[in-house]
Design a protein around this motif. Structure first.
Motif, short mmCIF file in Angstrom:
data_model
loop_
_atom_site.label_atom_id
_atom_site.label_comp_id
_atom_site.label_asym_id
_atom_site.label_seq_id
_atom_site.Cartn_x
_atom_site.Cartn_y
_atom_site.Cartn_z
N LYS A 40 0.82 -1.22 0.00
CA LYS A 40 0.00 0.00 0.00
C LYS A 40 0.85 1.27 0.00
N SER A 41 2.07 1.18 0.54
CA SER A 41 2.92 2.37 0.66
C SER A 41 4.35 2.00 0.30
N LEU A 42 4.96 2.81 -0.58
CA LEU A 42 6.33 2.54 -1.01
C LEU A 42 7.12 3.84 -1.07
N THR A 43 8.34 3.78 -0.53
CA THR A 43 9.30 4.89 -0.63
C THR A 43 10.58 4.34 -1.24
N ILE A 44 11.09 5.01 -2.26
CA ILE A 44 12.38 4.68 -2.86
C ILE A 44 13.24 5.93 -2.75
N GLU A 45 14.38 5.79 -2.07
CA GLU A 45 15.22 6.97 -1.83
C GLU A 45 16.68 6.66 -2.08
N GLY A 46 17.34 7.55 -2.83
CA GLY A 46 18.78 7.46 -3.05
C GLY A 46 19.21 6.42 -4.07
N TYR A 47 18.28 5.85 -4.81
CA TYR A 47 18.58 4.85 -5.83
C TYR A 47 19.39 5.50 -6.95
N ARG A 48 20.47 4.84 -7.40
CA ARG A 48 21.38 5.44 -8.38
C ARG A 48 21.35 4.78 -9.76
N GLY A 49 20.37 3.95 -10.03
CA GLY A 49 20.23 3.39 -11.37
C GLY A 49 19.74 4.46 -12.33
N ILE A 50 19.85 4.20 -13.65
CA ILE A 50 19.39 5.21 -14.62
C ILE A 50 17.94 4.99 -15.02
N SER A 51 17.37 3.84 -14.65
CA SER A 51 15.96 3.59 -14.91
C SER A 51 15.37 2.78 -13.75
N PHE A 52 14.07 2.85 -13.65
CA PHE A 52 13.39 2.13 -12.58
C PHE A 52 13.05 0.72 -13.03
N PRO A 53 12.80 -0.20 -12.10
CA PRO A 53 12.50 -1.57 -12.47
C PRO A 53 11.15 -1.68 -13.18
N ASN A 54 10.97 -2.76 -13.93
CA ASN A 54 9.74 -2.97 -14.69
C ASN A 54 8.50 -3.07 -13.80
N TRP A 55 8.66 -3.55 -12.58
CA TRP A 55 7.50 -3.75 -11.72
C TRP A 55 6.95 -2.44 -11.15
N LEU A 56 7.77 -1.40 -11.09
CA LEU A 56 7.32 -0.13 -10.50
C LEU A 56 6.37 0.57 -11.48
N GLY A 57 5.15 0.74 -11.06
CA GLY A 57 4.13 1.34 -11.91
C GLY A 57 3.25 0.30 -12.57
N ASP A 58 3.54 -0.98 -12.35
CA ASP A 58 2.72 -2.04 -12.94
C ASP A 58 1.30 -1.97 -12.37
N SER A 59 0.32 -2.12 -13.23
CA SER A 59 -1.08 -2.03 -12.80
C SER A 59 -1.47 -3.11 -11.80
N LEU A 60 -0.65 -4.16 -11.66
CA LEU A 60 -0.93 -5.20 -10.67
C LEU A 60 -0.84 -4.66 -9.24
N PHE A 61 -0.13 -3.54 -9.06
CA PHE A 61 -0.02 -2.93 -7.74
C PHE A 61 -1.23 -2.04 -7.48
#
Length: 197
Positions: A40-61
């Motif tokens: 229900k709640s997610l925080t991502i902080e300080g991540y240094r990749g150039i793109s986000f993972p495929n699961w982030l934003g997936d409509s399954l969430f």
């Protein structure tokens, strides 16, 4: 983490001073940290990749109501968060490499697709290189439930007349953003609050 269905709140944080700074390694790690769709709640902080993972934003969430993405300086674009149908509050700050927000943020360019159907609070802060915000067209209403929009420390962003895209908006907070012709007559009513902090 996908099997940990009892977790409904999660914070994933990277230490700036860490020797674990390789962006490819961080991308692989974050991809494999996919949480349960019950989250229900997610925080991502300080991540240094150039793109986000495929699961982030997936409509399954579909249960996610709160999301904060902070100080992910190397990411070039935002994930397709418009697909999160229950999301009520979205905070995006310190995204120093993002220059444009467009269709990738909404999740689809289909004219009948309704992005962010439940979003009530949208906050952007400290995005020094952000210049362009492309709002989608079509039959979908822009942010149909949005009540509060906050734009702070986005000095290159040129907003222009976006008022017609936010029909349900009741509060606008902005600081260090260039507005032009953004406030139609309906926003001068006592029910609408404009803050220039």
């Amino acid at each position: 983490m996908k099997m940990k269905e009892q977790i409904d709140e999660l914070a994933l944080e990277w230490d700036y001073g860490s020797s674990f700074s390789d962006s490819q390694i961080q991308s692989v790690v974050l991809e494999h940290l996919q949480p349960s769709t019950n989250l229900k709640s997610l925080t991502i902080e300080g991540y240094r990749g150039i793109s986000f993972p495929n699961w982030l934003g997936d409509s399954l969430f579909g249960n996610m109501v709160y999301l904060k993405i902070s100080n992910c300086d190397d990411c070039l674009w935002l994930p397709p968060l418009g697909q999160l149908r229950s999301l009520k509050e979205l905070i995006i700050e310190g995204m120093q490499s993002v220059e444009t927000i467009g269709i990738e943020f909404y999740g689809s360019d289909c004219s009948s697709f309704q992005p962010f159907p439940s979003l009530e609070t949208l906050h952007f802060e400290d995005m020094q290189e952000w210049e362009e915000w492309n709002l989608i067209g079509g039959t979908a209403t822009q942010f149909p439930s949005l009540k509060t929009l906050s734009l702070s420390k986005c000095p290159k962003l040129r907003v222009g007349n976006i008022a017609d895209k936010f029909s349900s908006l009741t509060e606008l907070n902005h600081r260090r953003v260039s507005f032009s012709d953004v406030f139609p007559n309906r926003w001068s009513t006592k029910n609408f609050e404009i803050s220039h902090n």
